[in-house]
Design an enzyme around this catalytic site. Sequence first.
Site, mmCIF file in Angstrom:
data_model
loop_
_atom_site.group_PDB
_atom_site.id
_atom_site.type_symbol
_atom_site.label_atom_id
_atom_site.label_comp_id
_atom_site.label_asym_id
_atom_site.label_seq_id
_atom_site.Cartn_x
_atom_site.Cartn_y
_atom_site.Cartn_z
ATOM 1 N N GLU A 254 -8.071 2.846 12.062
ATOM 2 C CA GLU A 254 -7.536 2.161 10.876
ATOM 3 C C GLU A 254 -6.344 2.944 10.334
ATOM 4 O O GLU A 254 -6.258 4.163 10.520
ATOM 5 C CB GLU A 254 -8.692 2.074 9.848
ATOM 6 C CG GLU A 254 -8.367 1.539 8.489
ATOM 7 C CD GLU A 254 -8.014 0.057 8.463
ATOM 8 O OE1 GLU A 254 -7.047 -0.312 9.145
ATOM 9 O OE2 GLU A 254 -8.656 -0.707 7.718
ATOM 10 N N ASP A 255 -5.439 2.256 9.653
ATOM 11 C CA ASP A 255 -4.292 2.961 9.074
ATOM 12 C C ASP A 255 -4.680 3.696 7.791
ATOM 13 O O ASP A 255 -4.350 4.857 7.601
ATOM 14 C CB ASP A 255 -3.114 1.997 8.818
ATOM 15 C CG ASP A 255 -3.485 0.792 7.943
ATOM 16 O OD1 ASP A 255 -4.691 0.566 7.684
ATOM 17 O OD2 ASP A 255 -2.566 0.056 7.523
ATOM 18 N N ASP B 291 -9.003 2.597 1.554
ATOM 19 C CA ASP B 291 -8.747 2.606 0.112
ATOM 20 C C ASP B 291 -10.106 2.428 -0.591
ATOM 21 O O ASP B 291 -10.865 3.382 -0.742
ATOM 22 C CB ASP B 291 -7.753 1.473 -0.166
ATOM 23 C CG ASP B 291 -7.295 1.373 -1.597
ATOM 24 O OD1 ASP B 291 -7.832 2.080 -2.445
ATOM 25 O OD2 ASP B 291 -6.398 0.558 -1.885
ATOM 26 N N PHE C 97 0.816 3.373 -3.738
ATOM 27 C CA PHE C 97 0.992 2.396 -2.675
ATOM 28 C C PHE C 97 1.946 2.951 -1.619
ATOM 29 O O PHE C 97 3.096 3.267 -1.903
ATOM 30 C CB PHE C 97 1.484 1.046 -3.208
ATOM 31 C CG PHE C 97 1.221 -0.038 -2.211
ATOM 32 C CD1 PHE C 97 -0.039 -0.620 -2.118
ATOM 33 C CD2 PHE C 97 2.202 -0.421 -1.313
ATOM 34 C CE1 PHE C 97 -0.313 -1.580 -1.149
ATOM 35 C CE2 PHE C 97 1.944 -1.383 -0.343
ATOM 36 C CZ PHE C 97 0.675 -1.960 -0.258
ATOM 37 N N ARG D 159 6.940 -1.538 8.015
ATOM 38 C CA ARG D 159 6.052 -0.995 9.051
ATOM 39 C C ARG D 159 6.801 -0.086 10.014
ATOM 40 O O ARG D 159 6.226 0.788 10.645
ATOM 41 C CB ARG D 159 5.412 -2.126 9.864
ATOM 42 C CG ARG D 159 4.419 -2.981 9.103
ATOM 43 C CD ARG D 159 3.624 -3.836 10.086
ATOM 44 N NE ARG D 159 2.967 -4.965 9.454
ATOM 45 C CZ ARG D 159 1.769 -4.917 8.877
ATOM 46 N NH1 ARG D 159 1.101 -3.799 8.830
ATOM 47 N NH2 ARG D 159 1.229 -6.004 8.334
HETATM 48 P P1 IMP Z 1 -9.730 -1.321 1.408
HETATM 49 O O1 IMP Z 1 -10.609 -2.468 1.824
HETATM 50 O O2 IMP Z 1 -9.483 -1.323 -0.071
HETATM 51 O O3 IMP Z 1 -10.248 0.018 1.922
HETATM 52 O O4 IMP Z 1 -8.310 -1.573 2.020
HETATM 53 C C1 IMP Z 1 -8.000 -1.310 3.328
HETATM 54 C C2 IMP Z 1 -6.778 -2.064 3.760
HETATM 55 O O5 IMP Z 1 -5.893 -2.301 2.656
HETATM 56 C C3 IMP Z 1 -5.965 -1.265 4.747
HETATM 57 O O6 IMP Z 1 -6.331 -1.587 6.056
HETATM 58 C C4 IMP Z 1 -4.544 -1.690 4.450
HETATM 59 O O7 IMP Z 1 -4.233 -2.833 5.195
HETATM 60 C C5 IMP Z 1 -4.558 -2.053 2.990
HETATM 61 N N1 IMP Z 1 -4.055 -0.980 2.119
HETATM 62 C C6 IMP Z 1 -4.752 -0.201 1.263
HETATM 63 N N2 IMP Z 1 -3.965 0.682 0.627
HETATM 64 C C7 IMP Z 1 -2.722 0.471 1.119
HETATM 65 C C8 IMP Z 1 -1.438 1.101 0.872
HETATM 66 O O8 IMP Z 1 -1.276 2.045 0.090
HETATM 67 N N3 IMP Z 1 -0.395 0.600 1.584
HETATM 68 C C9 IMP Z 1 -0.520 -0.422 2.476
HETATM 69 N N4 IMP Z 1 -1.680 -1.023 2.738
HETATM 70 C C10 IMP Z 1 -2.776 -0.586 2.064
#
Ligand code: IMP
Length: 179
Positions: A100-101, A104, A153, A166
């Site tokens: 995963e990238d 959050d 962000f 990207r």
């Molecule tokens: P989560 O479900 O809140 O953990 O979010 C995970 C997904 O949200 C990641 O796979 C990203 O696609 C996106 N995401 C969360 N934070 C960021 C950020 O700071 N920049 C870009 N994408 C984010």
Amino acid sequence: MSSLHPDLEKILIPSDQIRTRVQALGQEISKDYQGRVPILLGVLKGCLVFMSDLLRSITAECSVDFICLSSYSGDRSSGVVRMILDLKESIEGKDVLIVEDIVDTGLTLAYLRDNLRTRQPRSLEICTLLDKSDCRKVSLSVKYVGFKVPNQFLVGYGLDYNEQYRNLPYVGILKRVLN
Ligand code: IMP
């Protein structure tokens, strides 16, 4: 040294630091999975750049597959995770490493973890380049973390804002997010 994109406040992680850390992650994973053939399961689209560099730093035998989930619109998590593209192959009895990238709130990966567990893999672990661990809303065990990052962000190195940025070779903080 890459120049700062005008929409960014600053570069948080320069490309040379990313390269070094990804190499180290690849070595650690190669060691841990010696004698096994893990499936690296990339979560599209954010994993795109990280996956291709991580893959090339892994010396253990492995295969690759992708899944596409969506929960974000702009800079906000909608909280509702949708599976847009599912795995091609069965993972029953296999060692699966999710790539995963960024993690959050953890909601996206908790959904994916629970979904994949029902398919009975032999093992299931998570590798993320970036971890906003202070933002977690659910408990999630992440075995491999590239960098712990603040609650800002971030874009670049595969991460987007509305599909932009990207292609930046570094991870940077976006100046201002319009809602
Ligand atoms: P989560 O479900 O809140 O953990 O979010 C995970 C997904 O949200 C990641 O796979 C990203 O696609 C996106 N995401 C969360 N934070 C960021 C950020 O700071 N920049 C870009 N994408 C984010």
